[in-house]
Design a protein around this motif. Sequence first.
Motif, PDB file in Angstrom:
ATOM      1  N   VAL A  67     -21.866  49.184  -8.571  1.00  0.00           N
ATOM      2  CA  VAL A  67     -20.409  49.282  -8.651  1.00  0.00           C
ATOM      3  C   VAL A  67     -19.877  48.093  -7.878  1.00  0.00           C
ATOM      4  N   THR A  68     -19.062  47.294  -8.532  1.00  0.00           N
ATOM      5  CA  THR A  68     -18.507  46.112  -7.893  1.00  0.00           C
ATOM      6  C   THR A  68     -16.988  46.104  -8.035  1.00  0.00           C
ATOM      7  N   VAL A  69     -16.359  45.373  -7.129  1.00  0.00           N
ATOM      8  CA  VAL A  69     -14.923  45.144  -7.236  1.00  0.00           C
ATOM      9  C   VAL A  69     -14.751  43.851  -8.013  1.00  0.00           C
ATOM     10  N   HIS A  70     -13.972  43.906  -9.087  1.00  0.00           N
ATOM     11  CA  HIS A  70     -13.694  42.719  -9.886  1.00  0.00           C
ATOM     12  C   HIS A  70     -12.237  42.331  -9.738  1.00  0.00           C
ATOM     13  N   GLU A  71     -12.018  41.039  -9.572  1.00  0.00           N
ATOM     14  CA  GLU A  71     -10.664  40.487  -9.560  1.00  0.00           C
ATOM     15  C   GLU A  71     -10.419  39.822 -10.904  1.00  0.00           C
ATOM     16  N   THR A  72      -9.196  39.889 -11.363  1.00  0.00           N
ATOM     17  CA  THR A  72      -8.830  39.150 -12.562  1.00  0.00           C
ATOM     18  C   THR A  72      -8.021  37.939 -12.119  1.00  0.00           C
ATOM     19  N   PRO A  79     -16.539  39.070  -9.941  1.00  0.00           N
ATOM     20  CA  PRO A  79     -16.800  39.963  -8.820  1.00  0.00           C
ATOM     21  C   PRO A  79     -16.262  39.383  -7.519  1.00  0.00           C
ATOM     22  N   ALA A  80     -15.808  40.267  -6.649  1.00  0.00           N
ATOM     23  CA  ALA A  80     -15.318  39.867  -5.332  1.00  0.00           C
ATOM     24  C   ALA A  80     -16.242  40.466  -4.280  1.00  0.00           C
ATOM     25  N   ALA A  81     -16.661  39.661  -3.314  1.00  0.00           N
ATOM     26  CA  ALA A  81     -17.548  40.148  -2.251  1.00  0.00           C
ATOM     27  C   ALA A  81     -16.829  41.173  -1.375  1.00  0.00           C
ATOM     28  N   SER A  82     -15.541  40.971  -1.169  1.00  0.00           N
ATOM     29  CA  SER A  82     -14.738  41.912  -0.387  1.00  0.00           C
ATOM     30  C   SER A  82     -13.280  41.743  -0.779  1.00  0.00           C
ATOM     31  N   VAL A  83     -12.500  42.779  -0.461  1.00  0.00           N
ATOM     32  CA  VAL A  83     -11.068  42.752  -0.756  1.00  0.00           C
ATOM     33  C   VAL A  83     -10.349  43.351   0.449  1.00  0.00           C
ATOM     34  N   ASP A  84      -9.260  42.724   0.868  1.00  0.00           N
ATOM     35  CA  ASP A  84      -8.526  43.188   2.047  1.00  0.00           C
ATOM     36  C   ASP A  84      -7.441  44.191   1.683  1.00  0.00           C
ATOM     37  N   VAL A  85      -7.254  45.153   2.602  1.00  0.00           N
ATOM     38  CA  VAL A  85      -6.156  46.114   2.516  1.00  0.00           C
ATOM     39  C   VAL A  85      -5.296  45.849   3.743  1.00  0.00           C
ATOM     40  N   PRO A  86      -4.066  45.372   3.561  1.00  0.00           N
ATOM     41  CA  PRO A  86      -3.254  44.988   4.718  1.00  0.00           C
ATOM     42  C   PRO A  86      -2.924  46.175   5.624  1.00  0.00           C
ATOM     43  N   GLY A  97      -5.832  43.963 -13.382  1.00  0.00           N
ATOM     44  CA  GLY A  97      -5.858  43.315 -12.073  1.00  0.00           C
ATOM     45  C   GLY A  97      -7.196  43.581 -11.405  1.00  0.00           C
ATOM     46  N   THR A  98      -7.171  43.674 -10.103  1.00  0.00           N
ATOM     47  CA  THR A  98      -8.386  44.012  -9.359  1.00  0.00           C
ATOM     48  C   THR A  98      -8.751  45.459  -9.685  1.00  0.00           C
ATOM     49  N   HIS A  99     -10.039  45.709  -9.933  1.00  0.00           N
ATOM     50  CA  HIS A  99     -10.484  47.043 -10.350  1.00  0.00           C
ATOM     51  C   HIS A  99     -11.964  47.225 -10.028  1.00  0.00           C
ATOM     52  N   LEU A 100     -12.465  48.444 -10.191  1.00  0.00           N
ATOM     53  CA  LEU A 100     -13.885  48.724 -10.005  1.00  0.00           C
ATOM     54  C   LEU A 100     -14.598  48.611 -11.340  1.00  0.00           C
ATOM     55  N   MET A 101     -15.800  48.028 -11.326  1.00  0.00           N
ATOM     56  CA  MET A 101     -16.651  47.984 -12.518  1.00  0.00           C
ATOM     57  C   MET A 101     -17.945  48.737 -12.207  1.00  0.00           C
ATOM     58  N   PHE A 102     -18.245  49.712 -13.047  1.00  0.00           N
ATOM     59  CA  PHE A 102     -19.487  50.476 -12.946  1.00  0.00           C
ATOM     60  C   PHE A 102     -20.435  49.894 -13.989  1.00  0.00           C
ATOM     61  N   GLU A 103     -21.595  49.405 -13.536  1.00  0.00           N
ATOM     62  CA  GLU A 103     -22.539  48.736 -14.438  1.00  0.00           C
ATOM     63  C   GLU A 103     -23.859  49.485 -14.470  1.00  0.00           C
ATOM     64  N   ALA A 104     -24.522  49.468 -15.641  1.00  0.00           N
ATOM     65  CA  ALA A 104     -25.799  50.162 -15.845  1.00  0.00           C
ATOM     66  C   ALA A 104     -25.618  51.651 -15.533  1.00  0.00           C
ATOM     67  N   LEU A 105     -24.775  52.312 -16.334  1.00  0.00           N
ATOM     68  CA  LEU A 105     -24.464  53.723 -16.124  1.00  0.00           C
ATOM     69  C   LEU A 105     -25.718  54.586 -16.229  1.00  0.00           C
ATOM     70  N   THR A 106     -25.800  55.595 -15.361  1.00  0.00           N
ATOM     71  CA  THR A 106     -26.907  56.545 -15.428  1.00  0.00           C
ATOM     72  C   THR A 106     -26.620  57.631 -16.462  1.00  0.00           C
ATOM     73  N   ARG A 107     -25.351  57.807 -16.793  1.00  0.00           N
ATOM     74  CA  ARG A 107     -24.924  58.729 -17.848  1.00  0.00           C
ATOM     75  C   ARG A 107     -23.550  58.283 -18.307  1.00  0.00           C
ATOM     76  N   ARG A 108     -23.138  58.761 -19.443  1.00  0.00           N
ATOM     77  CA  ARG A 108     -21.807  58.408 -19.954  1.00  0.00           C
ATOM     78  C   ARG A 108     -20.852  59.570 -19.690  1.00  0.00           C
ATOM     79  N   PRO A 109     -19.944  59.408 -18.736  1.00  0.00           N
ATOM     80  CA  PRO A 109     -19.028  60.501 -18.425  1.00  0.00           C
ATOM     81  C   PRO A 109     -17.991  60.685 -19.536  1.00  0.00           C
ATOM     82  N   VAL A 110     -17.520  61.918 -19.665  1.00  0.00           N
ATOM     83  CA  VAL A 110     -16.509  62.222 -20.668  1.00  0.00           C
ATOM     84  C   VAL A 110     -15.277  62.802 -19.982  1.00  0.00           C
ATOM     85  N   LYS A 111     -14.174  62.775 -20.692  1.00  0.00           N
ATOM     86  CA  LYS A 111     -12.907  63.307 -20.181  1.00  0.00           C
ATOM     87  C   LYS A 111     -13.143  64.705 -19.621  1.00  0.00           C
ATOM     88  N   GLY A 112     -12.638  64.925 -18.409  1.00  0.00           N
ATOM     89  CA  GLY A 112     -12.810  66.212 -17.748  1.00  0.00           C
ATOM     90  C   GLY A 112     -13.894  66.184 -16.679  1.00  0.00           C
TER      91      GLY A 112
END
Length: 145
Positions: A67-72, A79-86, A97-112
């Motif tokens: 799971v990585t933080v991605h900046e657009t 990917p961003a090594a770190s992100v600041d929260v003021p 914008g900046t968001h989380l990316m989940f890569e190589a999923l262990t399962r595919r989650p569904v709504k709910g």
Amino acid sequence: MALAAVAALALPLSACGGQDGPDVTVEGAYMPQPVTDELAAGFLTVVNDGDRPARLTGVSSDLAARVTVHETVDGTMRPAASVDVPAGGRLTLESGGTHLMFEALTRRPVKGDTVTVELRFEDADPVTVDMPVRSATYTPSHHRH
């Protein structure tokens, strides 16, 4: 005499308060139902009510190998090594914008479903978030000021 007792009590409290660092919580977390078996995105807002900035340095989840933080930036995700929260502020991870990316999923989650995510910070305790899975087209209602 009473003044000395109050002063003695105030000292440990201020020392502890200074070492506690940022006061970090998370709100509005969600994951749109992924459209592939490999990748998913996650969105949330990190709120820092403390008087010092917080630095988000890592994210993990049993849903994904990484799971990585991605900046657009200029329309390109990276990917961003770190992100600041003021201090006294917020960091919004949102679509486009900046968001989380989940890569190589262990399962595919569904709504709910609910996905558990741990956010790690440089100077604050980790925060565990239960992220609900919404429809693939879900859009939160934002009230911007």
